[in-house]
Scaffold this active site. Structure first.
Site, PDB file in Angstrom:
ATOM      1  N   GLY A 244       0.187  -7.479   8.375  1.00 48.11           N
ATOM      2  CA  GLY A 244      -1.164  -6.942   8.453  1.00 48.11           C
ATOM      3  C   GLY A 244      -2.041  -7.485   7.328  1.00 48.11           C
ATOM      4  N   ILE A 471       4.671  -2.365   8.930  1.00 50.44           N
ATOM      5  CA  ILE A 471       4.107  -3.713   9.073  1.00 50.44           C
ATOM      6  C   ILE A 471       4.939  -4.717   8.273  1.00 50.44           C
ATOM      7  CG2 ILE A 471       1.819  -2.804   9.544  1.00 50.44           C
ATOM      8  CD1 ILE A 471       1.008  -3.486   6.678  1.00 50.44           C
ATOM      9  N   THR A 473       6.773  -3.354   5.744  1.00 53.12           N
ATOM     10  CA  THR A 473       6.822  -2.667   4.464  1.00 53.12           C
ATOM     11  C   THR A 473       8.100  -1.870   4.283  1.00 53.12           C
ATOM     12  OG1 THR A 473       5.438  -1.140   5.686  1.00 53.12           O
ATOM     13  CG2 THR A 473       4.364  -2.512   4.062  1.00 53.12           C
ATOM     14  N   GLY A 514       0.694   4.360   2.352  1.00 52.39           N
ATOM     15  CA  GLY A 514       1.513   4.762   3.487  1.00 52.39           C
ATOM     16  C   GLY A 514       2.851   5.361   3.112  1.00 52.39           C
ATOM     17  N   ALA A 515       3.586   4.685   2.241  1.00 60.31           N
ATOM     18  CA  ALA A 515       4.949   5.117   1.935  1.00 60.31           C
ATOM     19  C   ALA A 515       4.964   6.490   1.271  1.00 60.31           C
ATOM     20  CB  ALA A 515       5.629   4.083   1.032  1.00 60.31           C
ATOM     21  N   ARG A 618       8.541   6.694  -8.005  1.00 60.52           N
ATOM     22  CA  ARG A 618       9.876   6.644  -7.409  1.00 60.52           C
ATOM     23  C   ARG A 618      10.014   5.387  -6.550  1.00 60.52           C
ATOM     24  NH1 ARG A 618      13.713  10.620  -5.678  1.00 60.52           N
ATOM     25  NH2 ARG A 618      12.260  12.370  -5.890  1.00 60.52           N
ATOM     26  N   GLU A 695       0.555  -3.572  -2.661  1.00 65.11           N
ATOM     27  CA  GLU A 695      -0.529  -4.410  -3.168  1.00 65.11           C
ATOM     28  C   GLU A 695      -0.440  -4.655  -4.668  1.00 65.11           C
ATOM     29  OE1 GLU A 695      -4.123  -3.252  -0.211  1.00 65.11           O
ATOM     30  OE2 GLU A 695      -3.248  -1.628  -1.351  1.00 65.11           O
TER      31      GLU A 695
END
Lengths: 734, 169
Positions: A244, A471, A473, A514-515, A618, A695
């Site tokens: 992505g 994606i 990840t 997201g995570a 974490r 990122e």
């Protein structure tokens, strides 16, 4: 449902007590076997029967008005089913949850803007027919070269409010040392290897879109808005996404075009952008000009820092590259100015590409710090150490967690930084000049709302579901690990369902949120599961120990399957931002170290090794987190040395919109790369304590390479990429 | 026309413009091979034709009537992975997975080229090239991984190559 705003920095009990020992481990991706055998279905694959093919017809000029679409030749081609150019919903560009494109307009905002869609029985016919459509236009004088255009100060569209604290001008006037440098970065394509693709079909009044998309929930709303439908009549699926990098955060115009075509023909439609079209129908990272000014005393204590930027956007899109985002909390200094100004152009839209702001903003700041260190005669790490703030210097908020100094120490030790020779051009290996450089990485941490369902079915089979995407990840795997950790199972025993708007909503994959968000929602759902299991055990949740499929309370131990039997447990968790996001300043941090060899004869740059040390809260999966961070570091190598999308100022067209001419890093460009963690769980960030990863790796990485080139050669590169022609004239004599 | 793919026979009627890649993906339901660029620039479509790796987007289906074609689907299955497929899983030699079938087919072809003693751009000895990480990187540079899992891809291939050499020795 257990809903929790992150108001306090505390861990859910089930996660705090968990003993399975799988969360954080380098568990191989659970969907890995499907990917390596080619059986993982991406958006363009496994279409319903009777599918037909769409191809997009683009504007033939870069600015002006479309006057006529002549589709006679295309319609005459055997196999062509329709050429649609008259639907009032035809979009001029991509859409996202914040901004809709113009629809049904004859105005051209950029070359290649969608004008019509061709539908045919086969892909080959669709493409030939699209090429046969003649788009007549009344051209206008296009704004293709930002250098000659007016700058809009503090544009309303800006994502980042300007920072202006203290008396910058006075500090710059009075300081013993002032550095004032301007850096530029070119346009970057996200260039996911899977081109934007969708398979679209109607069943009655319900539209299903299988799409290569990062955020299916937002896509559903956006598609519904563009088509004038109720969102509950749209279902978006994205089980596998071939990369992505920000380019698939919104809804591309080809999705709306294909949906219109499917509606008109009452047949399923597939569309995939040809590689060169992705340059026009997908946004790119804006080119930027960045002025960095730093004022300090002779010991390097910063009194003022300014990071002022100019980015580009067209008249249809709303995004403004938040260039100084990473600089805001980075270094001390009472006087601060951070701005994002804009030039309006007639080019394809700019938008979020991996680490919007930080990726290129930290290039300027981190190169400026290297230049300042040299001017002061200080070690670059020592300069940074002297300006490590105790709290966020722009907002005065405390940091939630910040282990930047540890990243410097650990990285310096592992890399061998103390052996550095500060004088450029001092190390030679044959005809190669050797140098090392470092830079800081910082990526803001965002907390967003996410929901997840966890269920235990007959026999104890666990399933976790949400509309998150993977994606590349590692979402499938980290969700399995989170649930397995808390419920005492092997990760392989947990089924993960993602990428479907019928599942509980999340904010998808974007902004590296997201995570942390999705695993937090799953952890909260597990709290509800634990409460029910405790009830069935006649125990308090705090007494339960879950390990290897057994549930124990005191001396009693029961197989999880026996506790579930024929009475499934279905639980939901919802994590939302709370007071912690307002009270604390949150970011991930790191330090990059690079060694380069520059050929003294040819100017060729080879990166010989890199070391990165990162503080990401974490670590949910050591293997997938490492892979992403190393991937980001390679993006740094890539934009430092190769990536640049070039516009022809005569036509507003890209000169190099494909992999042959737009050079992304390939295998031979990449050396051995080490990635290490300074791990501190950040309970203020979210329930699982995981901060941004995806990122962070790119932030600062390019600067470390550029600083190493300076150490090798004495050449200061302020305009990336550092191609041979920029280095050759300035290289020292061999 | 008649094609032999992964040891199985297929009959198909194809447009003369249809690439070998589109034949597999759009006509035969073999979607394991991926389309990244359709220009021969990314390697996602790599297949093995008569044992040699090839960009399937750059060759027409009609040219391959009697060839032995191998795609990722023919190498192994989820239950019975080829050693390279297992090594990619073990070493996390991917992220999004889109370039992966091409990387793995390319690696199969590449290892065979090394076995035959073919030199590469980085080989110091053109008649007896060494086999090391720089050779793997060089020889795999026709396969772009935008996620940039390159170090893990190299590690996965290196391990399988070392095992094959042990068996051979």
């Amino acid at each position: 449902m257990i809903e929790q705003a992150i108001d306090a920095a505390e861990r859910p009990g089930g996660l705090a007590r968990a003993v399975q020992g799988v969360l954080g481990a380098a568990v191989p991706r659970v969907e890995g076997p499907l990917k390596v055998t080619g059986f993982a279905p991406y958006a363009y694959e496994r279409a319903p029967d009777g599918v037909v093919y769409a191809a997009v017809v683009g504007a033939s000029v870069g600015a002006g008005r479309v006057t006529r679409v002549d589709a006679a030749a295309a319609r005459a081609l055997p196999g062509v089913l329709a050429v649609i150019d008259d639907d009032p919903r035809l979009p001029a560009g991509g859409a996202n949850s914040r901004a809709m494109p113009h629809q049904g307009t004859d105005r051209v905002f950029h070359y290649g803007q969608p004008v019509a869609v061709v539908v045919a029985e086969t892909q080959a016919v669709a493409r030939e027919a699209a090429a046969l459509v003649r788009v007549e236009a009344e051209p206008a004088l296009g704004r293709y070269d930002a250098a000659d255009l007016p700058i809009e100060r503090a544009p309303k569209a800006a994502f980042l409010a300007p920072v202006d604290t203290g008396d910058l001008d006075a500090a710059l006037r009075d300081a013993a040392v002032v550095l004032d440098r301007t850096y530029t970065t070119p346009a970057h394509f996200p260039a996911a290897l899977e081109p934007h693709a969708s398979t679209i079909w109607w069943e009655g009044d319900v539209l299903t879109v299988r799409s290569s998309n990062q955020i299916v929930g937002a896509a559903r709303t956006t598609i519904a808005t563009a088509l004038g439908m109720a969102p509950d009549k749209v279902r978006v699926l994205a089980p596998y996404v071939g990369g992505g990098f920000g380019g698939k955060t919104g809804v591309g115009p080809e999705v709306i075009l294909a949906a219109i075509a499917a509606e008109r023909l009452r047949r399923p439609v597939k569309v995939a952008l040809p590689r060169r079209d992705t340059a026009y129908l997908v946004h790119h990272r804006s080119p930027t000009t960045q002025r960095v000014r730093i004022a300090c005393d002779r010991d390097g204590h910063i009194a003022a820092i300014a990071h002022e930027s100019v980015a580009q956007q067209n008249d249809d899109a709303g995004f403004v590259e938040p260039v100084p985002f990473g600089t805001i909390p980075l270094y001390a200094g009472a006087a601060r100015r951070m701005t994002t100004d804009l030039v309006r152009v007639d080019l394809p839209p700019t938008g979020a590409v991996r680490a919007p702001g930080e990726a290129i903003g930290t290039f300027a700041t981190e190169c400026a710090m290297d230049e300042l260190a040299e001017e002061l005669g200080l070690d670059p790490i020592e300069l940074r150490r002297r300006n490590e703030p105790a709290y966020d210097p722009s907002t005065s908020r405390p940091f939630s967690t910040r282990r930047l100094l540890d990243c410097y120490d650990e990285g310096a030790r592992r890399f061998g930084w103390p052996e550095r020779v500060p004088d450029p051009g001092s190390a030679l290996d044959g005809e190669w000049l050797i140098g090392i450089g470092m830079a800081t990485a910082l990526r803001g941490n965002f907390t967003v709302t996410a929901e997840a369902e966890v269920r235990l079915d007959a026999g104890g089979a666990a399933t976790v579901s949400c509309d998150m995407t993977d994606i590349g990840t590692g979402t499938y795997t980290i969700l399995a690990q989170t649930v397995a950790e808390i419920l005492g199972l092997a990760p392989a025993a947990v089924t993960v369902r993602l990428g479907d708007t019928d599942l509980p909503p999340t904010a998808g994959s974007g902004g590296s949120f997201g995570a942390g968000s999705a695993t937090s929602a799953a952890a909260l759902a597990c709290e509800e599961v634990l409460a029910e299991l405790a009830r069935r055990m006649n125990a308090a949740p705090e007494e339960l120990v879950l390990r290897d499929g057994q549930v124990s309370a005191g001396a009693r131990s029961v197989p999880l399957a026996d506790l579930v039997r024929d009475d499934p447990i279905v639980a939901r968790g919802r994590s939302t931002p709370g007071q912690q996001a307002k009270r604390t300043s949150q970011a991930s941090h790191g330090a990059h170290f690079a060694e380069v060899a520059v050929n003294a004869v040819t100017g060729e740059v080879r990166v010989r090794r890199m070391v990165g040390v990162f503080d990401v809260g974490r670590v949910l999966n050591r293997a997938t987190a490492t892979n992403q961070l190393v991937g980001g570091m390679i993006w740094g190598i890539s934009y430092a040395l190769g990536e640049a999308a070039v516009v022809d100022p005569r036509s507003g067209r890209f000169v190099n919109p494909d992999f042959g001419e737009y050079h992304v890093a390939v295998n031979a460009d990449v050396p051995r790369i080490e990635c290490h963690f300074v791990e501190e769980i950040d309970d203020a960030a979210n329930q699982t304590g995981a901060k941004a990863v995806g990122e962070l790796g790119i932030s600062g990485a390019g600067a470390a390479v550029i600083n190493a080139i300076h150490n090798a050669t004495g050449v200061r590169v302020r305009d990336v990429p550092a191609t041979l022609d920029t280095l050759l004239p300035a290289l020292p004599p061999v | 026309m008649h094609f032999t793919i992964n040891g199985k026979s297929y009959e198909a009627e194809v447009d003369v413009r249809t690439s070998l890649l589109d034949l597999c993906r759009e006509h035969l339901g073999l979607t394991g091979s991926k389309k990244g660029c359709d220009h021969g620039q990314c390697g996602a479509c790599t297949m093995l034709v008569n044992g040699r790796r090839i960009n399937a987007c750059l060759t027409l289906a009609v040219m391959h009537q009697d060839d032995e074609i191998m795609t990722i689907e023919g190498l192994g299955t989820v239950e019975n992975l080829h050693p390279l497929q297992a090594a990619f899983v073990k070493h996390d030699g991917y992220q999004c997975g889109y370039c992966t079938p091409g990387q793995i087919c390319s690696a199969v072809g590449m290892l065979d080229e090394v076995k035959k003693g073919w030199a590469s751009h980085v080989s110091a000895d053109l008649t007896d090239p060494a086999f090391d990480e720089s050779e793997i990187s060089e020889r795999m540079s026709g396969n772009i991984c935008r996620c940039a899992a390159y170090p893990n891809i190299v590690e996965a291939i290196r391990e399988v190559a070392a095992e094959q050499r042990e068996v051979a020795a």
